[in-house]
Motif scaffolding. Structure first.
Motif, PDB file in Angstrom:
ATOM      1  N   UNK A 133     -18.715  -6.145 -39.842  1.00 16.19           N
ATOM      2  CA  UNK A 133     -17.745  -7.073 -39.250  1.00 16.19           C
ATOM      3  C   UNK A 133     -17.145  -6.506 -37.962  1.00 16.19           C
ATOM      4  N   UNK A 134     -16.916  -5.214 -37.957  1.00 21.01           N
ATOM      5  CA  UNK A 134     -16.374  -4.579 -36.758  1.00 21.01           C
ATOM      6  C   UNK A 134     -17.462  -4.464 -35.689  1.00 21.01           C
ATOM      7  N   UNK A 135     -18.663  -4.047 -36.102  1.00 28.45           N
ATOM      8  CA  UNK A 135     -19.758  -3.868 -35.145  1.00 28.45           C
ATOM      9  C   UNK A 135     -20.156  -5.182 -34.474  1.00 28.45           C
ATOM     10  N   UNK A 136     -20.068  -6.289 -35.212  1.00 28.29           N
ATOM     11  CA  UNK A 136     -20.442  -7.580 -34.644  1.00 28.29           C
ATOM     12  C   UNK A 136     -19.336  -8.183 -33.772  1.00 28.29           C
ATOM     13  N   UNK A 175      -3.540  -1.515 -39.915  1.00 28.38           N
ATOM     14  CA  UNK A 175      -3.570  -1.989 -41.304  1.00 28.38           C
ATOM     15  C   UNK A 175      -4.880  -2.721 -41.579  1.00 28.38           C
ATOM     16  N   UNK A 176      -5.029  -3.172 -42.801  1.00 28.41           N
ATOM     17  CA  UNK A 176      -6.290  -3.778 -43.254  1.00 28.41           C
ATOM     18  C   UNK A 176      -6.240  -5.295 -43.358  1.00 28.41           C
ATOM     19  N   UNK A 177      -5.176  -5.879 -42.923  1.00 32.31           N
ATOM     20  CA  UNK A 177      -4.984  -7.322 -43.122  1.00 32.31           C
ATOM     21  C   UNK A 177      -6.065  -8.181 -42.480  1.00 32.31           C
ATOM     22  N   UNK A 178      -6.719  -7.689 -41.437  1.00 30.95           N
ATOM     23  CA  UNK A 178      -7.733  -8.490 -40.752  1.00 30.95           C
ATOM     24  C   UNK A 178      -9.034  -8.593 -41.554  1.00 30.95           C
TER      25      UNK A 178
END
Length: 141
Positions: A33-36, A47-50
């Protein structure tokens, strides 16, 4: 090395492998998800909310593997190096590890809090007994 010591080492390894498995699953949820670009790095820097729910559950469970299990590792290693592990040690260790697998399975799937709490408190009780048994053996012998 006695069979009980080997079984205790395998129980410790099983807990380590659970932690690694959760880390791998978490990475499979988060990294793509981050790489794309689906989730910008700035959105996860603090934080991790995303992240979607499953990724957050895995992340929370990964964090949880560094709570009670740390006390288990210390008890297991102390048992191995300060005593000769007995069957009570092995049984308590394996029951604790089993409770952690159940806890993790609940946490990363249905996340039914009452069931998860029951698995957690079962593990806490087993770990407390393991520690009490260890301390009594070390002090009284």
């Amino acid at each position: 090395m006695p069979l009980t010591a080997k079984l205790l080492i395998i129980a410790i390894a099983a807990q380590v492998f659970l932690t690694i498995a959760i880390l791998v699953l978490m990475g499979r949820e988060r990294v793509p998800r981050v790489m794309s670009g689906e989730i910008p790095v700035k959105d996860i820097a603090v934080d991790r909310d995303a992240y979607p729910l499953r990724a957050r559950l895995l992340s929370n469970n990964f964090d949880n593997q560094f709570q009670l299990p740390v006390l288990f590792y210390v008890a297991g290693l102390l048992t191995l190096f300060a005593t000769t592990p007995g069957w009570i040690d092995v049984i308590l260790a394996w029951l604790f590890v089993a409770s952690r697998y159940v806890h993790a399975a609940i946490h990363v799937t249905t996340n039914r809090v009452h069931m998860r709490f029951a698995a957690y408190t079962t593990g806490l009780a087993l770990l407390s007994i393991f520690w009490l048994w260890l301390v009594l053996r070390l002090v009284l012998t």
